[in-house]
Scaffold this motif. Structure first.
Motif, PDB file in Angstrom:
ATOM      1  N   GLN A  66       0.821  -1.197   0.000  1.00 51.30           N
ATOM      2  CA  GLN A  66       0.000   0.000   0.000  1.00 51.30           C
ATOM      3  C   GLN A  66       0.866   1.263   0.000  1.00 51.30           C
ATOM      4  O   GLN A  66       0.586   2.213  -0.737  1.00 51.30           O
ATOM      5  CB  GLN A  66      -0.935   0.013   1.204  1.00 51.30           C
ATOM      6  CG  GLN A  66      -1.922   1.162   1.144  1.00 51.30           C
ATOM      7  CD  GLN A  66      -2.885   1.116   2.298  1.00 51.30           C
ATOM      8  OE1 GLN A  66      -2.486   1.338   3.438  1.00 51.30           O
ATOM      9  NE2 GLN A  66      -4.140   0.818   2.001  1.00 51.30           N
ATOM     10  N   GLU A  67       1.934   1.276   0.790  1.00 54.16           N
ATOM     11  CA  GLU A  67       2.837   2.429   0.795  1.00 54.16           C
ATOM     12  C   GLU A  67       3.444   2.654  -0.583  1.00 54.16           C
ATOM     13  O   GLU A  67       3.576   3.798  -1.034  1.00 54.16           O
ATOM     14  CB  GLU A  67       3.937   2.234   1.841  1.00 54.16           C
ATOM     15  CG  GLU A  67       3.450   2.365   3.268  1.00 54.16           C
ATOM     16  CD  GLU A  67       4.493   1.934   4.301  1.00 54.16           C
ATOM     17  OE1 GLU A  67       5.676   1.769   3.935  1.00 54.16           O
ATOM     18  OE2 GLU A  67       4.109   1.773   5.465  1.00 54.16           O
ATOM     19  N   GLU A  68       3.813   1.581  -1.267  1.00 48.55           N
ATOM     20  CA  GLU A  68       4.367   1.693  -2.619  1.00 48.55           C
ATOM     21  C   GLU A  68       3.310   2.223  -3.594  1.00 48.55           C
ATOM     22  O   GLU A  68       3.622   3.042  -4.468  1.00 48.55           O
ATOM     23  CB  GLU A  68       4.895   0.338  -3.098  1.00 48.55           C
ATOM     24  CG  GLU A  68       6.143  -0.100  -2.358  1.00 48.55           C
ATOM     25  CD  GLU A  68       6.546  -1.546  -2.642  1.00 48.55           C
ATOM     26  OE1 GLU A  68       5.817  -2.260  -3.382  1.00 48.55           O
ATOM     27  OE2 GLU A  68       7.592  -1.964  -2.116  1.00 48.55           O
ATOM     28  N   ALA A  69       2.074   1.778  -3.451  1.00 44.05           N
ATOM     29  CA  ALA A  69       0.992   2.243  -4.328  1.00 44.05           C
ATOM     30  C   ALA A  69       0.703   3.729  -4.106  1.00 44.05           C
ATOM     31  O   ALA A  69       0.488   4.478  -5.062  1.00 44.05           O
ATOM     32  CB  ALA A  69      -0.264   1.412  -4.100  1.00 44.05           C
ATOM     33  N   VAL A  70       0.714   4.159  -2.857  1.00 41.24           N
ATOM     34  CA  VAL A  70       0.507   5.577  -2.543  1.00 41.24           C
ATOM     35  C   VAL A  70       1.651   6.404  -3.120  1.00 41.24           C
ATOM     36  O   VAL A  70       1.430   7.458  -3.729  1.00 41.24           O
ATOM     37  CB  VAL A  70       0.370   5.804  -1.018  1.00 41.24           C
ATOM     38  CG1 VAL A  70       0.462   7.284  -0.670  1.00 41.24           C
ATOM     39  CG2 VAL A  70      -0.935   5.206  -0.502  1.00 41.24           C
ATOM     40  N   GLU A  71       2.878   5.936  -2.967  1.00 39.27           N
ATOM     41  CA  GLU A  71       4.030   6.664  -3.493  1.00 39.27           C
ATOM     42  C   GLU A  71       3.965   6.771  -5.016  1.00 39.27           C
ATOM     43  O   GLU A  71       4.294   7.812  -5.585  1.00 39.27           O
ATOM     44  CB  GLU A  71       5.336   5.990  -3.061  1.00 39.27           C
ATOM     45  CG  GLU A  71       6.588   6.708  -3.527  1.00 39.27           C
ATOM     46  CD  GLU A  71       6.677   8.172  -3.092  1.00 39.27           C
ATOM     47  OE1 GLU A  71       7.378   8.935  -3.789  1.00 39.27           O
ATOM     48  OE2 GLU A  71       6.064   8.569  -2.091  1.00 39.27           O
ATOM     49  N   PHE A  72       3.532   5.719  -5.689  1.00 33.37           N
ATOM     50  CA  PHE A  72       3.381   5.755  -7.143  1.00 33.37           C
ATOM     51  C   PHE A  72       2.351   6.818  -7.541  1.00 33.37           C
ATOM     52  O   PHE A  72       2.588   7.631  -8.442  1.00 33.37           O
ATOM     53  CB  PHE A  72       2.963   4.373  -7.664  1.00 33.37           C
ATOM     54  CG  PHE A  72       2.770   4.315  -9.146  1.00 33.37           C
ATOM     55  CD1 PHE A  72       3.821   4.573 -10.021  1.00 33.37           C
ATOM     56  CD2 PHE A  72       1.525   4.001  -9.679  1.00 33.37           C
ATOM     57  CE1 PHE A  72       3.634   4.521 -11.398  1.00 33.37           C
ATOM     58  CE2 PHE A  72       1.334   3.938 -11.045  1.00 33.37           C
ATOM     59  CZ  PHE A  72       2.389   4.197 -11.914  1.00 33.37           C
ATOM     60  N   ALA A  73       1.205   6.851  -6.868  1.00 31.24           N
ATOM     61  CA  ALA A  73       0.187   7.865  -7.155  1.00 31.24           C
ATOM     62  C   ALA A  73       0.739   9.263  -6.899  1.00 31.24           C
ATOM     63  O   ALA A  73       0.496  10.194  -7.677  1.00 31.24           O
ATOM     64  CB  ALA A  73      -1.060   7.614  -6.313  1.00 31.24           C
ATOM     65  N   ARG A  74       1.509   9.408  -5.834  1.00 30.51           N
ATOM     66  CA  ARG A  74       2.111  10.709  -5.509  1.00 30.51           C
ATOM     67  C   ARG A  74       3.078  11.148  -6.619  1.00 30.51           C
ATOM     68  O   ARG A  74       3.089  12.316  -7.025  1.00 30.51           O
ATOM     69  CB  ARG A  74       2.821  10.628  -4.164  1.00 30.51           C
ATOM     70  CG  ARG A  74       3.213  11.968  -3.585  1.00 30.51           C
ATOM     71  CD  ARG A  74       3.949  11.842  -2.249  1.00 30.51           C
ATOM     72  NE  ARG A  74       3.381  10.917  -1.303  1.00 30.51           N
ATOM     73  CZ  ARG A  74       2.385  11.178  -0.450  1.00 30.51           C
ATOM     74  NH1 ARG A  74       1.826  12.362  -0.464  1.00 30.51           N
ATOM     75  NH2 ARG A  74       1.953  10.272   0.390  1.00 30.51           N
ATOM     76  N   LEU A  75       3.878  10.222  -7.133  1.00 25.87           N
ATOM     77  CA  LEU A  75       4.800  10.542  -8.230  1.00 25.87           C
ATOM     78  C   LEU A  75       4.038  10.983  -9.477  1.00 25.87           C
ATOM     79  O   LEU A  75       4.471  11.909 -10.178  1.00 25.87           O
ATOM     80  CB  LEU A  75       5.688   9.335  -8.549  1.00 25.87           C
ATOM     81  CG  LEU A  75       6.747   8.988  -7.506  1.00 25.87           C
ATOM     82  CD1 LEU A  75       7.388   7.634  -7.818  1.00 25.87           C
ATOM     83  CD2 LEU A  75       7.802  10.082  -7.419  1.00 25.87           C
TER      84      LEU A  75
END
Length: 188
Positions: A66-75
């Motif tokens: 989930q943290e990786e998915a949030v970071e991808f959306a943030r990028l």
């Protein structure tokens, strides 16, 4: 989405790790490798597997994903493209990044179904409904399990794609935008 823009004369591309299902301009690879290639508009559909509220019961066991998915959306949201719409269901992005600018449903665009879709916008106006229809069927929510369920649940409704291309495709270009890479083979 790509086809709705292409039908209106735009130089529209799709980008995904998966091959395209329909012929057209497609970059097969990681969007982060081409995101700063001079695009003027991005409609982003990051995977919602670890972000959607419908899967909240599994979030505790999938915190890294989930943290990786949030970071991808943030990028995606923080890239240099001047006009951005990021879509995702109601879920983690509303608290991890910010509340969405708008929530739309297929029934606002000619389809008699419910499917709350959040839009996080930058440089774009709110999407205006084009054809409100009767009926509020939760077809997507009630799909039976199958190997292709994830793909069928993630499809963009044609009425929504047409409204986006019609309403956002005619907006003025940002000076200097519009340069494109010409690549349709897989990126490694």
């Amino acid at each position: 989405m790509r086809d709705a823009f292409a039908l209106r004369g735009h130089d529209a591309w799709s980008c995904d790790l998966l091959p395209t299902e329909r012929p057209g301009q497609h970059i097969r690879g990681n969007v982060l490798t081409v995101i700063n290639a001079g695009w003027d508009l991005m409609i982003a559909h990051p995977p919602c597997t670890y972000l959607s509220a419908s899967g909240a019961r599994w979030w505790k066991k999938k915190q890294t994903e989930q943290e990786e998915a949030v970071e991808f959306a943030r990028l995606l949201l923080d890239c240099s493209i001047p006009k951005i719409a990021l879509e995702n269901p109601i879920g983690k992005l509303s608290t991890a990044i910010r509340k969405p600018d708008q929530i739309i449903h297929p029934w606002q665009f000619g389809h008699g179904e419910t499917k709350a879709t959040c839009l996080w916008l930058r440089g774009l106006p709110l999407l205006q409904p084009t054809r409100i229809v009767e009926g509020r069927v939760a077809r997507i929510h009630h799909m039976v399990p199958s190997p292709s369920r994830w793909k069928e649940r993630s499809r963009t409704y044609l009425g929504i794609a047409d409204a986006i291309a019609e309403q956002w495709g005619g907006l003025p270009l940002t000076p200097g935008a519009g340069k494109r890479i010409m690549r349709d083979e897989p990126l490694v």
